[in-house]
Design a protein around this motif. Structure first.
Motif, PDB file in Angstrom:
ATOM      1  N   THR A   1      -7.574   1.017  -8.017  1.00 27.93           N
ATOM      2  CA  THR A   1      -6.244   1.605  -8.137  1.00 27.93           C
ATOM      3  C   THR A   1      -6.353   3.123  -8.190  1.00 27.93           C
ATOM      4  OG1 THR A   1      -6.395   1.490 -10.546  1.00 27.93           O
ATOM      5  CG2 THR A   1      -5.301  -0.364  -9.421  1.00 27.93           C
TER       6      THR A   1
ATOM      7  N   ARG B   1       0.162  -1.107 -13.178  1.00 26.60           N
ATOM      8  CA  ARG B   1      -0.920  -0.671 -12.301  1.00 26.60           C
ATOM      9  C   ARG B   1      -1.848   0.332 -12.974  1.00 26.60           C
ATOM     10  NH1 ARG B   1       3.538  -1.631  -9.132  1.00 26.60           N
ATOM     11  NH2 ARG B   1       4.384   0.486  -9.134  1.00 26.60           N
TER      12      ARG B   1
ATOM     13  N   TRP C   1      -6.988  -2.505  -7.165  1.00 31.56           N
ATOM     14  CA  TRP C   1      -5.690  -2.616  -6.512  1.00 31.56           C
ATOM     15  C   TRP C   1      -5.617  -3.909  -5.691  1.00 31.56           C
ATOM     16  CZ3 TRP C   1      -0.835  -2.148  -5.926  1.00 31.56           C
ATOM     17  CH2 TRP C   1      -0.225  -2.313  -4.677  1.00 31.56           C
TER      18      TRP C   1
ATOM     19  N   CYS D   1      -4.624  -6.218  -8.447  1.00 29.70           N
ATOM     20  CA  CYS D   1      -3.219  -5.971  -8.789  1.00 29.70           C
ATOM     21  C   CYS D   1      -2.300  -6.560  -7.727  1.00 29.70           C
ATOM     22  CB  CYS D   1      -2.983  -4.468  -8.914  1.00 29.70           C
ATOM     23  SG  CYS D   1      -1.287  -4.013  -9.292  1.00 29.70           S
TER      24      CYS D   1
ATOM     25  N   THR E   1      -5.148   1.805  -1.146  1.00 27.24           N
ATOM     26  CA  THR E   1      -4.850   1.754  -2.566  1.00 27.24           C
ATOM     27  C   THR E   1      -3.340   1.863  -2.761  1.00 27.24           C
ATOM     28  OG1 THR E   1      -5.376   2.748  -4.727  1.00 27.24           O
ATOM     29  CG2 THR E   1      -5.139   4.262  -2.858  1.00 27.24           C
ATOM     30  N   ASN E   2      -2.924   1.886  -4.010  1.00 25.89           N
ATOM     31  CA  ASN E   2      -1.481   1.939  -4.292  1.00 25.89           C
ATOM     32  C   ASN E   2      -0.926   3.350  -4.233  1.00 25.89           C
ATOM     33  OD1 ASN E   2      -3.169   2.130  -6.758  1.00 25.89           O
ATOM     34  ND2 ASN E   2      -1.236   2.541  -7.801  1.00 25.89           N
TER      35      ASN E   2
ATOM     36  N   TYR F   1       0.854  -1.188   0.000  1.00 27.31           N
ATOM     37  CA  TYR F   1       0.000   0.000   0.000  1.00 27.31           C
ATOM     38  C   TYR F   1       0.894   1.243   0.000  1.00 27.31           C
ATOM     39  CZ  TYR F   1      -3.972  -3.006   0.892  1.00 27.31           C
ATOM     40  OH  TYR F   1      -4.952  -3.978   0.772  1.00 27.31           O
TER      41      TYR F   1
END
Length: 360
Positions: free
Chosen positions: A330, A318, A324, A296, A75-76, A61
């Motif tokens: 994402t 991504r 995500w 992902c 989320t990323n 994360y």
């Protein structure tokens, strides 16, 4: 050849155009953004809940966040709350519990005038949606916190100034998904409520909290419906990679009840303005146009059998993924949603978009 006079006139016109455009944008910029909701817009509140297991604090994360570290966002990188603030030219509204912590540690009054984020991962419209109050801040409690902030602001800036400030501020509400998850996780809820009854109850309970915000100065609302819950990787995994139609049907029923409630509420309160984002249609559009509908970050089928843990694999592309992890979008998907919130098209945002809401 173009004469110097014509060139000067053109440059002068361009300068005036840029100046007035900037003036217009500045005039439309809200003084503050107040955010309520769940993990889709939580910017770190759950990090301050000592007993919560709903925390985005593990690698990977935050891998695409400017700091490259976990921040409590599920989320990323950045989430919708960050990206809306970015579009508005404002800093992200800080998590309320971080400000509360500073107040306690310094024994000084903290100003909330530039906006606050009350959202909490796992939160629902109903208090028990996360199966325990210690794990998240349910919407009712978030609004309780806002009421306290309102009183502090009233003391700091005065009632008249605060009324004007809040009337121009944006109140973002993104919640409901956890209530739908909760319905399908509870045989008791399913016995007591048909999907239609549950959806209507969600909308009417949300109205009570919106009314409390209105009573404390809120006039402009950006409200998001829920996405097709049955299409998240966690649910697809249960259904041989196909979307779970029952969950999607309840999502659609709630969104319909929510829109009806908002229209009726605006007839009751003529001085409110709202913009409704059809997350269902927008996310469905992304899913159907994506080559990858798995997570992902994760492991196993659809990358959703094991959560996004440090041992999990993460995709390198991504930007091309909708999800995500097993539940959350994402940053790339959230950017698309925020663009649609601001400018449309009308099939995703109604009765007005965010830009039109700002201009009121």
């Amino acid at each position: 050849m173009v004469s110097r006079t014509v060139m000067k006139s053109s440059l002068l016109f361009l300068c005036f155009f840029i100046f007035f455009t900037l003036q217009l944008l500045e005039a439309q910029k809200p003084p503050a953004v107040y955010v309520f909701g769940d993990s889709l817009v939580d910017v770190g509140n759950n990090n301050y809940l000592p007993f919560s297991v709903e925390k985005a604090i593990l690698p990977h994360y935050g891998i695409d966040f400017p700091t490259k570290k976990p921040t409590g966002r599920f989320t990323n990188g950045k989430n919708a709350a960050d990206l809306i603030a970015e579009k508005l030219g404002l800093p992200t509204s800080p998590p309320y519990l971080s400000l509360l912590s500073k107040v306690h540690n310094s024994n000084k009054n903290m100003s909330f005038v530039s906006g606050v984020n009350f959202a909490s991962g796992g939160a629902g419209i109903f208090n028990a949606s996360d199966k325990g109050f210690m794990q998240s801040i349910p919407l009712q409690k978030q609004v309780d916190y806002y009421s306290q902030v309102h009183e502090t602001l009233r003391q700091q800036v005065g009632a008249s100034s605060l009324e004007k400030h809040l009337s121009k501020s944006i109140f973002i509400v993104v919640i409901g998904g956890n209530d739908i998850f909760g319905y399908f996780d509870s045989k008791d809820l399913q016995k007591k409520n048909t999907p239609q009854q549950y959806a209507v109850s969600m909308a009417s309970t949300l109205k009570l909290q919106l009314q409390r915000l209105y009573n404390n100065g809120a006039k402009k609302f950006e409200v998001a419906g829920v996405g097709p819950i049955g299409c998240c990787p966690a649910y697809r995994l249960k259904n041989k990679t196909e979307c779970v139609s029952a969950a999607n049907d309840l999502s659609a029923k709630y969104n319909e009840a929510l829109q009806t409630m908002l229209k009726e509420w605006q007839l009751e309160k003529r001085d409110i303005s709202y913009s409704y984002f059809d997350t269902y249609a927008a996310l469905q559009d992304l899913i159907y146009n994506s080559t990858s509908y798995g997570a992902c970050c994760g492991l196993g089928e659809l990358n959703a059998q094991i959560p996004c843990l440090p041992i999990s694999s993460i995709c390198s592309n991504r930007q091309d993924h909708v999800f995500w992890d097993a539940f959350h979008p994402t940053e790339a998907a959230s950017r698309i949603f925020v663009d649609e919130i601001f400018k449309g098209p009308s099939k995703f945002i109604s009765p007005i978009n965010m830009e039109q809401l700002l201009a009121i």
